[in-house]
Design a protein around this motif. Structure first.
Motif, mmCIF file in Angstrom:
data_model
loop_
_atom_site.group_PDB
_atom_site.id
_atom_site.type_symbol
_atom_site.label_atom_id
_atom_site.label_comp_id
_atom_site.label_asym_id
_atom_site.label_seq_id
_atom_site.Cartn_x
_atom_site.Cartn_y
_atom_site.Cartn_z
ATOM 1 N N UNK A 106 36.738 34.477 33.955
ATOM 2 C CA UNK A 106 37.600 34.720 35.104
ATOM 3 C C UNK A 106 37.325 36.136 35.601
ATOM 4 N N UNK A 107 37.230 36.288 36.897
ATOM 5 C CA UNK A 107 36.964 37.587 37.480
ATOM 6 C C UNK A 107 38.218 38.045 38.220
ATOM 7 N N UNK A 108 38.734 39.208 37.852
ATOM 8 C CA UNK A 108 39.918 39.746 38.512
ATOM 9 C C UNK A 108 41.039 39.986 37.530
ATOM 10 N N UNK A 109 42.100 40.603 38.027
ATOM 11 C CA UNK A 109 43.239 40.932 37.175
ATOM 12 C C UNK A 109 44.163 39.751 36.966
ATOM 13 N N UNK A 110 44.252 38.860 37.961
ATOM 14 C CA UNK A 110 45.157 37.719 37.894
ATOM 15 C C UNK A 110 44.365 36.424 37.865
ATOM 16 N N UNK B 208 50.709 35.189 34.093
ATOM 17 C CA UNK B 208 50.653 36.643 34.262
ATOM 18 C C UNK B 208 50.944 37.353 32.940
ATOM 19 N N UNK B 209 51.861 36.803 32.145
ATOM 20 C CA UNK B 209 52.147 37.390 30.826
ATOM 21 C C UNK B 209 50.947 37.275 29.898
ATOM 22 N N UNK B 210 50.274 36.140 29.953
ATOM 23 C CA UNK B 210 49.063 35.949 29.144
ATOM 24 C C UNK B 210 47.979 36.917 29.613
ATOM 25 N N UNK B 211 47.799 37.031 30.950
ATOM 26 C CA UNK B 211 46.793 37.935 31.507
ATOM 27 C C UNK B 211 47.025 39.373 31.062
ATOM 28 N N UNK B 212 48.285 39.764 31.009
ATOM 29 C CA UNK B 212 48.651 41.133 30.629
ATOM 30 C C UNK B 212 48.150 41.487 29.240
ATOM 31 N N UNK B 213 48.083 40.505 28.369
ATOM 32 C CA UNK B 213 47.693 40.765 26.979
ATOM 33 C C UNK B 213 46.244 40.405 26.667
ATOM 34 N N UNK B 214 45.571 39.747 27.590
ATOM 35 C CA UNK B 214 44.214 39.309 27.275
ATOM 36 C C UNK B 214 43.148 39.927 28.161
ATOM 37 N N UNK B 215 43.489 40.453 29.321
ATOM 38 C CA UNK B 215 42.498 41.020 30.230
ATOM 39 C C UNK B 215 42.250 42.492 29.938
ATOM 40 N N UNK B 216 41.032 42.921 30.166
ATOM 41 C CA UNK B 216 40.697 44.344 30.001
ATOM 42 C C UNK B 216 41.420 45.162 31.050
ATOM 43 N N UNK B 217 41.820 46.336 30.684
ATOM 44 C CA UNK B 217 42.539 47.204 31.622
ATOM 45 C C UNK B 217 41.612 48.290 32.144
#
Length: 166
Positions: free
Chosen positions: A135-139, A157-166
Motif C-alpha cells: 500500500x502506498x500512502x499514509x491511509x 486508520x487505527x491499524x494504519x497508525x500502528x503498522x505504517x512507517x512514520x
C-alpha cells in the motif's frame, strides 16, 4: 516520481476502453469470490491456446468495483506501445491488462452482462503463490470510498497508525 504527459489526441483516446473479443473465452464465467478487497474475481478460460497463453492465463475483475483502476491500465496499455526501453523495463514489473470482457455469470438467471477487467492471472502455472500487497500512502481506507463505512475506515486508520512507517 514519474510524470507522464500525453498529447491531447492521446488523452481523448483514454476515454475509450479496450474491449476484448468474447469468443476468445469460455462463457458463462464462474465467480471466484472476493480476496481481501471488495471486487469479486471471475475464472476466465481461454477457448483455445493463444501463443504461450492457455487455460487460465487471464482472470476477470468486476469492472463495476474497479472503475478507478481501468483508466490506469488503459493509460499503461497506450503508453507501452511507444515506450522507451527504460519505461518498458518498468512496465515489465506489472501484470498484463488485455482489456474489458463482456460476459454472463454462471448460475445467475437473467443476471445481465458483466464487464470484467481482463488481467494476467498470477496463479497461472503455479501450484502455490505468495503475494505481497504493498500500500502506498499514509491511509489505506477512507469512509464512503468503494462502499467503505465510516466505522470500517476508522478501524483501518487505527491499524494504519500502528503498522505504517512514520
Amino acid at each position: 516520481q514519474i510524470l507522464i504527459h500525453l498529447p491531447e489526441s492521446q488523452q481523448a483516446a483514454l476515454n475509450q476502453f479496450t474491449y476484448v473479443d468474447a469468443k476468445r473465452f469460455v462463457t458463462p464465467v464462474r465467480r471466484l469470490g472476493v480476496s481481501g478487497g471488495t471486487a469479486p474475481f471471475f475464472s476466465l478460460q481461454l477457448a483455445s491456446v493463444e501463443g504461450r497463453c492457455s487455460g487460465d492465463y487471464w482472470i476477470g475483475k468486476d469492472l463495476s468495483r474497479a472503475m478507478d483502476e481501468v483508466h490506469f491500465y488503459e493509460k499503461v496499455k497506450s503508453l507501452s506501445k511507444h515506450a522507451s526501453r527504460e519505461m518498458q523495463a518498468l512496465y515489465n514489473f506489472m501484470f498484463q491488462y488485455d482489456g474489458i470482457l463482456k460476459a454472463t455469470e454462471e448460475g445467475v438467471e437473467g443476471g445481465g452482462e458483466l464487464e470484467l477487467l481482463v488481467l494476467q492471472n498470477m496463479r497461472h502455472g503455479r501450484k502455490s503463490l505468495r503475494l505481497l500487497d504493498i500500500k502506498v500512502g499514509e491511509k489505506t481506507a477512507a469512509a464512503n470510498w468503494m462502499g467503505k463505512s465510516r466505522l470500517a475506515a476508522l478501524k483501518q486508520a487505527l491499524i494504519d497508525e500502528h503498522t505504517n512507517s512514520q
